[in-house]
Design a protein around this motif. Structure first.
Motif, PDB file in Angstrom:
ATOM      1  N   SER A 203      15.520 -52.187 -13.453  1.00  0.00           N
ATOM      2  CA  SER A 203      15.398 -51.069 -12.514  1.00  0.00           C
ATOM      3  C   SER A 203      15.395 -51.557 -11.073  1.00  0.00           C
TER       4      SER A 203
ATOM      5  N   ASP B  61      12.842 -46.338 -18.046  1.00  0.00           N
ATOM      6  CA  ASP B  61      12.922 -47.665 -18.648  1.00  0.00           C
ATOM      7  C   ASP B  61      14.211 -47.785 -19.449  1.00  0.00           C
TER       8      ASP B  61
ATOM      9  N   TYR C 154      16.019 -42.623 -18.397  1.00  0.00           N
ATOM     10  CA  TYR C 154      16.153 -43.111 -17.027  1.00  0.00           C
ATOM     11  C   TYR C 154      16.643 -41.968 -16.142  1.00  0.00           C
TER      12      TYR C 154
END
Length: 325
Positions: free
Chosen positions: A162, A175, A182
């Motif tokens: 990320s 995640d 996400y």
């Protein structure tokens, strides 16, 4: 004129580099070269004429524009001459694997010029359309393939971390474990369906009411080099958006993303300004070449040439905000 007499001039080499991404207008080539070298328009025109006359470039008229492409025959002559020297850098029984001594390889890699104005130097993207299915319905995948001069572990991390995604794609939350969700800030979000380190990532790509899938495949091709493939699978190929812009609507956006990824991998920073790059002469030339590349992929997929080229031109105009004249 001998091939190396033609290629000995840096401006002519640069024009050919710009053309590696596909068909490009003389206006955009001239603008990009003038911005980099500070030469006049007549000087650029003379270099284009040399490339035409010596068989390195083709040109075709389209309305008031002149569109240039590379001719492969003369480049094949260059490749044939270079081949005789290949044993000097390929792996041999004596252990020689690189023209750079081992102690110099890291220095050589980290001193690459990664300025945004030079991003197209590294673009060697193959663009194709592939028939597939999505949720049981016929679909098309826009597929980009290229190679990065980076270890596979670094490319994988850039695509799944990320923190690192935020440096070249944009801020992302959530995640990247299987089943995780996400969200890209101001962009798509979705669910991670496959995450097989360091080779395969598959996520749903959901934006407003549109549903599609993005899949990335990585493979190691050589010492510190990674083959990268991205497929964006879209179900509706007969809607108004596809008819208007063709595959470049999604494809050119990913072309720009890969330029940002190249910059990030080379520098580790987040200082690639996509808006500024798109507005630059270099950016407009690259977008025009990518749009032409997607038009050719569209034609290869069976679309009428005039329909594909018109859609490609609309895509170029959409991303650059001008008519290319």
């Amino acid at each position: 004129m001998h091939a190396f007499d033609v290629l000995g001039d840096p401006i002519r080499r640069r024009i050919l580099e710009l053309l590696t991404s596909g068909e490009t207008t003389s206006g955009l080539l001239t603008e990009a070269v003038r911005a980099e070298f500070g030469v006049t328009q007549p000087a650029v025109s003379q270099h284009l004429r040399v490339l035409r006359d010596t068989g390195f470039a083709n040109v075709r008229p389209e309305g008031t524009r002149r569109l240039y492409t590379i001719r492969g025959e003369r480049m094949a002559e260059v490749d044939e001459w270079v081949q005789r020297f290949r044993p000097f850098w390929e792996k041999r029984p004596d252990g020689l694997v690189s023209p750079h001594p081992p102690q110099d390889r890291e220095r050589h890699r980290t001193t690459r010029d990664t300025r945004a104005s030079d991003m197209t130097d590294h673009q060697r993207t193959q663009r194709t359309l592939e028939a597939t299915t999505l949720r049981g319905a016929p679909a098309r995948a826009v597929v980009l393939r290229r190679e990065f001069p980076e270890p596979i572990s670094g490319v994988w991390d850039a695509c799944t971390s990320s923190e690192r995604l935020g440096r070249w794609v944009g801020p992302v939350s959530g995640d990247f474990t299987v089943g995780g969700r996400y969200q890209l800030e101001g962009n798509a979000g979705g669910i991670v369906e496959v995450c097989e380190k360091p080779n395969r990532l598959r996520v749903t790509w959901e934006f407003d009411d549109a549903f599609s899938v993005v899949e990335v495949h990585l493979s190691e091709t050589d010492l510190d080099r990674t083959a990268f493939e991205l497929a964006h699978v879209c179900a509706a190929v007969d809607d108004d958006h596809w008819i208007t812009y063709g595959p470049g609507a999604a494809g050119v956006g990913w072309d720009i993303m890969l330029i940002a990824l190249e910059h990030h991998l080379g520098t580790g920073t987040a200082d690639f300004d996509g808006a500024a790059w798109t507005a630059s002469a270099q950016g407009r030339a690259s977008i025009a070449a990518a749009s032409s590349g997607w038009a050719r992929a569209h034609i290869a997929d069976g679309a009428p040439a005039d329909v594909a080229r018109t859609a490609g031109e609309r895509t170029r105009a959409f991303y650059t905000g001008d008519d290319g004249s």
